[in-house]
Every structure is written in structure tokens, then in C-alpha cells.
Design an enzyme around this catalytic site. Structure first.
Site, PDB file in Angstrom:
ATOM      1  N   GLY A  72       0.826  -1.205   0.000  1.00 32.43           N
ATOM      2  CA  GLY A  72       0.000   0.000   0.000  1.00 32.43           C
ATOM      3  C   GLY A  72       0.858   1.252   0.000  1.00 32.43           C
ATOM      4  O   GLY A  72       0.500   2.267  -0.599  1.00 32.43           O
ATOM      5  N   ASN A 152      -6.016   5.091  10.128  1.00 29.26           N
ATOM      6  CA  ASN A 152      -5.440   3.875  10.681  1.00 29.26           C
ATOM      7  C   ASN A 152      -5.267   3.916  12.194  1.00 29.26           C
ATOM      8  O   ASN A 152      -5.117   2.867  12.823  1.00 29.26           O
ATOM      9  CB  ASN A 152      -4.082   3.583  10.024  1.00 29.26           C
ATOM     10  CG  ASN A 152      -3.126   4.755  10.114  1.00 29.26           C
ATOM     11  OD1 ASN A 152      -3.458   5.874   9.707  1.00 29.26           O
ATOM     12  ND2 ASN A 152      -1.937   4.533  10.630  1.00 29.26           N
ATOM     13  N   GLN A 180      -7.073   0.797   5.097  1.00 29.68           N
ATOM     14  CA  GLN A 180      -7.779   0.423   6.321  1.00 29.68           C
ATOM     15  C   GLN A 180      -9.273   0.217   6.107  1.00 29.68           C
ATOM     16  O   GLN A 180      -9.959  -0.322   6.978  1.00 29.68           O
ATOM     17  CB  GLN A 180      -7.564   1.489   7.403  1.00 29.68           C
ATOM     18  CG  GLN A 180      -6.135   1.606   7.892  1.00 29.68           C
ATOM     19  CD  GLN A 180      -5.702   0.431   8.747  1.00 29.68           C
ATOM     20  OE1 GLN A 180      -6.512  -0.296   9.312  1.00 29.68           O
ATOM     21  NE2 GLN A 180      -4.395   0.240   8.867  1.00 29.68           N
ATOM     22  N   SER A 200      -3.918  -2.755   0.243  1.00 29.38           N
ATOM     23  CA  SER A 200      -2.822  -3.626   0.657  1.00 29.38           C
ATOM     24  C   SER A 200      -3.384  -4.947   1.147  1.00 29.38           C
ATOM     25  O   SER A 200      -4.276  -4.976   2.003  1.00 29.38           O
ATOM     26  CB  SER A 200      -2.011  -2.956   1.773  1.00 29.38           C
ATOM     27  OG  SER A 200      -0.918  -3.755   2.154  1.00 29.38           O
ATOM     28  N   HIS A 202      -2.410  -7.425   3.097  1.00 34.00           N
ATOM     29  CA  HIS A 202      -2.290  -7.979   4.448  1.00 34.00           C
ATOM     30  C   HIS A 202      -3.236  -7.337   5.456  1.00 34.00           C
ATOM     31  O   HIS A 202      -3.302  -7.774   6.607  1.00 34.00           O
ATOM     32  CB  HIS A 202      -0.839  -7.873   4.942  1.00 34.00           C
ATOM     33  CG  HIS A 202      -0.408  -6.496   5.336  1.00 34.00           C
ATOM     34  ND1 HIS A 202      -0.235  -6.128   6.649  1.00 34.00           N
ATOM     35  CD2 HIS A 202      -0.091  -5.414   4.592  1.00 34.00           C
ATOM     36  CE1 HIS A 202       0.167  -4.865   6.699  1.00 34.00           C
ATOM     37  NE2 HIS A 202       0.262  -4.413   5.467  1.00 34.00           N
ATOM     38  N   THR A 238       9.233  -8.353 -11.457  1.00 40.62           N
ATOM     39  CA  THR A 238       8.629  -9.648 -11.755  1.00 40.62           C
ATOM     40  C   THR A 238       7.270  -9.776 -11.076  1.00 40.62           C
ATOM     41  O   THR A 238       7.126  -9.494  -9.882  1.00 40.62           O
ATOM     42  CB  THR A 238       9.547 -10.790 -11.283  1.00 40.62           C
ATOM     43  OG1 THR A 238      10.820 -10.654 -11.935  1.00 40.62           O
ATOM     44  CG2 THR A 238       8.945 -12.146 -11.611  1.00 40.62           C
ATOM     45  N   CYS A 326       3.697   1.656  11.561  1.00 36.93           N
ATOM     46  CA  CYS A 326       4.736   2.206  10.688  1.00 36.93           C
ATOM     47  C   CYS A 326       5.563   3.281  11.382  1.00 36.93           C
ATOM     48  O   CYS A 326       6.583   3.714  10.870  1.00 36.93           O
ATOM     49  CB  CYS A 326       4.100   2.776   9.423  1.00 36.93           C
ATOM     50  SG  CYS A 326       3.150   1.552   8.507  1.00 36.93           S
TER      51      CYS A 326
END
Length: 395
Positions: A72, A152, A180, A200, A202, A238, A326
């Protein structure tokens, strides 16, 4: 440590076993590079295309409007920097809110250091961006406005549709960090009116290391990562087939089970909040009580430090957060709480509890009991608290 209880789902979520099962073949037998031309590559390319279609359908966009990223954070950086740099001949003014994730805050700082003007919109004492403040701040030099859908740290839901309408009225693009929001709110990019949207994997029980950026057809932005011709030549690297497959599976599960999970999580969160407010004195619940996701409860406990609470709760086997994961290494007070007007000395005693679909009522009650004991012990060592209570507060 007799128990281990996880109440930090805003930081990350455990990968759903059904997601792991969906990913496994692409770590082993189906290992081909999705951009190779032989049959190994074609097989994995089909899996990526299927995942792209699935996610696009779930958020109401076209498949060719969805670009996979490594996180994200990357999606946020690409949106803000990419639009600002591509449109600098039109204007060099960007607008964000004061309570954005650090991915947006630091990207905005970078742009500011490179000749752009950045306006940071204030919020009210519940963490809401006022539509009128955007109307005052925007001008004909503004190229992009970025406001997160769900904060968040406190879980406040922003009026994204109304904010996007103002941006468009003045000829600016609108981006929203929806990282979120994805597990709790049904996302339709057309209904919201956003031009770019970050996510994101996860955060909704998918794998770490994969995200996506929705870019509305017709929107032009500079590349953030140059390399090969992946992602229609817009993002080198990749193709991460197993994680892309996993993110698509996780989002499908999250949407299908959203109503059931939200009801359960909200009940747990409300029970937790009610007990904390009634059983622990000198505490403040942060955030908007009406416009919020069901998972987050952010409290400020006076006369104690958040780091102390976190460490003692950890000894009880309860995992919580002193703010955004974070920025967990920083001793600075939360920029979100300061923007909301929480006094700096109070914001230092803040903890975020964020509940998930696998938490139980027994875990919630254990966490409250551990929290009560934690606050009692820390306040017993606090000179300020003993002055407040006349020296009568004992362990």
C-alpha cells in the site's frame, strides 16, 4: 506468558487458511514467470488475469484500471508523486489531510522539498476532514487531493464522495488511501468518485508484500518504478503471482463475509469500550463515535506513557499498538491525535486496540483485566497522578 491475544489487526492480519491454500500451487508446481511466453508463463499469467478481474469486479472498476504493487505504501507514493510530477506544468499544488498515513505524509514532504506547495487540511476533534476546509484550500493550481478513507489510528471514516466532488469541480484529481477501509467497507470506485485508490493485501487477511493501485482510465501519471514491461509497462518488477492470487482470494472472502464479521467485531469492540470507560478513570476515547469502522478503539490514558502500557500488556500476552505500526519506533506523539487537538501530554498515553474476526469475548475480557492492572501499576509510579489524587492511589 500464559496466553497470547492479538488485538492489533490495524497493523496486520493473520493470513486466512483459505488464502494460503489458494497460493500454495504458485510457490511450487505453478512457478512460471507470468511474463514468459512458454506454457509455464501462460498458466501463471492466466492466474494473474483471473485475480485482476476478481479484484476489479469487487471494487467496481475495469481490469485494465488495476495495477499490482508491492505494498500500500508503494501505491500511495505512486499515486501522489506520479500525478504531481506528471502534471507539474498545470500546477504544483497538492492537498492532503493532516492525519494521512506516513506513506502519504512523507511523499508529500518529498514533493514539498522538490518545489511543490503542499496544503495539509486540518481535522475536527473526532478526526473528520471538513468539506468546507477543502473548498477553501483548493485553487486552479491544485493537481491532486489525497484523503484516506479510514484513518489507521482512530478508525474515523472520511466523507470521500463529497471531497472528491469538490476536487473535480476545481479540475483536480482525487486519490484515497483505502488500506484500512477494505475489510470493513464495501468499495465502489465509481460511487466514491475517486480517480486513484490504494489497497494492501495484508490488511484483509491476505499476504504481506502485495498491494494495488486503481488508476481510472484517462488519468496520466509518471512511473514510480522503472524496469521491464510488467503491469502494462507502468510498473517494473517480476509479477508476484502467488501473492496476487492470495490478495484476490482474501478480498473475495472479506467482501463475502463482511456483514457477519463486522457485526461480530463491532460487538467485541463495543464491549471492550464500555468496560474500559466504566472501569478505568481518567481515560479518553479518541475518534468519531458515528463515522468509524467497527474494529478500532483508540484510548488516551492520562498520567502514563503509551510505551509503558504496550510493554506491560505484552507481558500479559496481549498484543496492542501505541499508534501506527509504521511509526512504532518513534517516541514522538501521534500526529493524528495532535491534529485532533488532543493535548500532547495526553496523546503520549495513547493505545490503539484493533479487533479481528477471530477474537473472542473471553479474550476481550482478559485484555480489559490486563489493561486495568497495567494502568494501575503505571499510575502508582506516576508523580503527576499521585498529585492529582492526593497521594491516595495505591497498587
Amino acid at each position: 506468558m500464559d496466553r497470547q491475544i492479538y488485538i492489533d489487526h490495524a497493523a496486520t492480519t493473520p493470513c486466512d487458511s483459505r488464502v494460503v491454500e489458494a497460493m500454495l500451487p504458485y510457490f511450487t508446481n505453478e512457478f512460471g514467470n507470468a511474463d514468459s511466453q512458454h506454457f509455464f508463463g501462460r498458466d501463471t499469467a492466466c492466474a494473474v488475469a483471473f485475480a485482476r478481474d476478481a479484484i476489479a469486479n469487487l471494487i467496481g472498476c475495469k481490469s485494465n484500471e488495476l495495477y499490482f504493487t508491492g505494498s500500500g505504501t508503494e501505491a500511495d507514493n505512486w499515486a501522489l508523486k506520479g500525478v504531481a510530477l506528471h502534471n507539474k506544468s498545470k500546477g504544483k499544488h497538492i492537498i492532503i489531510s493532516a492525519i494521512e498515513h506516513h506513506a502519504i505524509l512523507t511523499a508529500a514532504d518529498w514533493l514539498e522539498n522538490n518545489g511543490f506547495k503542499v496544503t495539509r487540511l486540518p481535522v475536527d476533534n473526532t478526526g473528520l476532514v471538513r468539506v468546507s476546509d477543502l473548498e477553501k484550500a483548493i485553487d486552479d493550481q491544485t493537481t491532486i487531493v489525497s484523503v484516506m478513507y479510514v484513518n489507521n489510528e482512530v478508525g474515523t471514516i472520511q466523507p470521500i464522495k463529497e471531497l472528491a466532488e469538490i476536487a473535480h469541480k476545481h479540475g483536480a484529481l482525487f486519490h484515497s488511501d483505502c488500506v484500512q477501509a477494505m475489510p470493513y467497507l464495501k468499495i465502489d470506485v465509481k460511487e466514491l468518485g475517486v480517480d486513484l485508490l490504494s489497497m494492501s493485501g495484508h490488511k484483509f487477511y491476505g499476504p504481506k508484500g502485495v498491494g494495488a493501485l486503481y488508476i481510472r482510465n484517462g488519468v496520466k501519471l509518471d512511473k514510480l518504478i522503472c524496469g521491464g514491461g510488467q503491469e502494462r509497462s507502468q510498473r517494473g518488477g517480476t509479477t508476484n503471482t502467488p501473492l496476487i492470487v492470495g490478495m484476490a482470494k482474501a478480498l473475495q472472502i472479506a467482501v463475502d463475509e463482511m456483514d457477519v464479521n463486522n457485526a461480530k467485531i463491532e460487538k467485541l469492540r463495543n464491549h471492550f469500550v464500555a468496560r474500559v470507560l466504566s472501569e478505568i478513570p481518567y481515560v479518553r476515547l479518541n475518534g468519531n463515535k458515528e463515522h468509524r469502522v467497527p474494529s478500532v478503539a483508540n484510548f488516551s490514558f492520562e498520567f502514563v506513557e503509551g510505551e509503558g502500557i504496550l510493554m506491560l500488556m505484552d507481558r500479559y500476552g496481549v498484543a496492542v499498538s501505541s499508534g501506527s505500526a509504521c511509526s512504532s519506533g518513534s517516541l514522538d506523539p501521534s500526529h493524528v491525535l495532535l491534529a485532533m487537538g488532543v493535548p500532547i501530554e495526553v496523546s503520549h498515553g495513547s493505545i490503539r486496540f484493533s479487533f479481528g474476526k477471530d477474537n473472542t469475548l473471553d479474550e476481550v475480557d482478559y485484555a480489559v483485566d490486563a489493561l486495568k492492572d497495567t494502568i494501575t501499576k503505571l499510575r502508582a509510579m506516576s508523580p503527576l497522578f499521585n498529585v492529582k489524587t492526593g497521594g491516595t492511589y495505591n497498587v
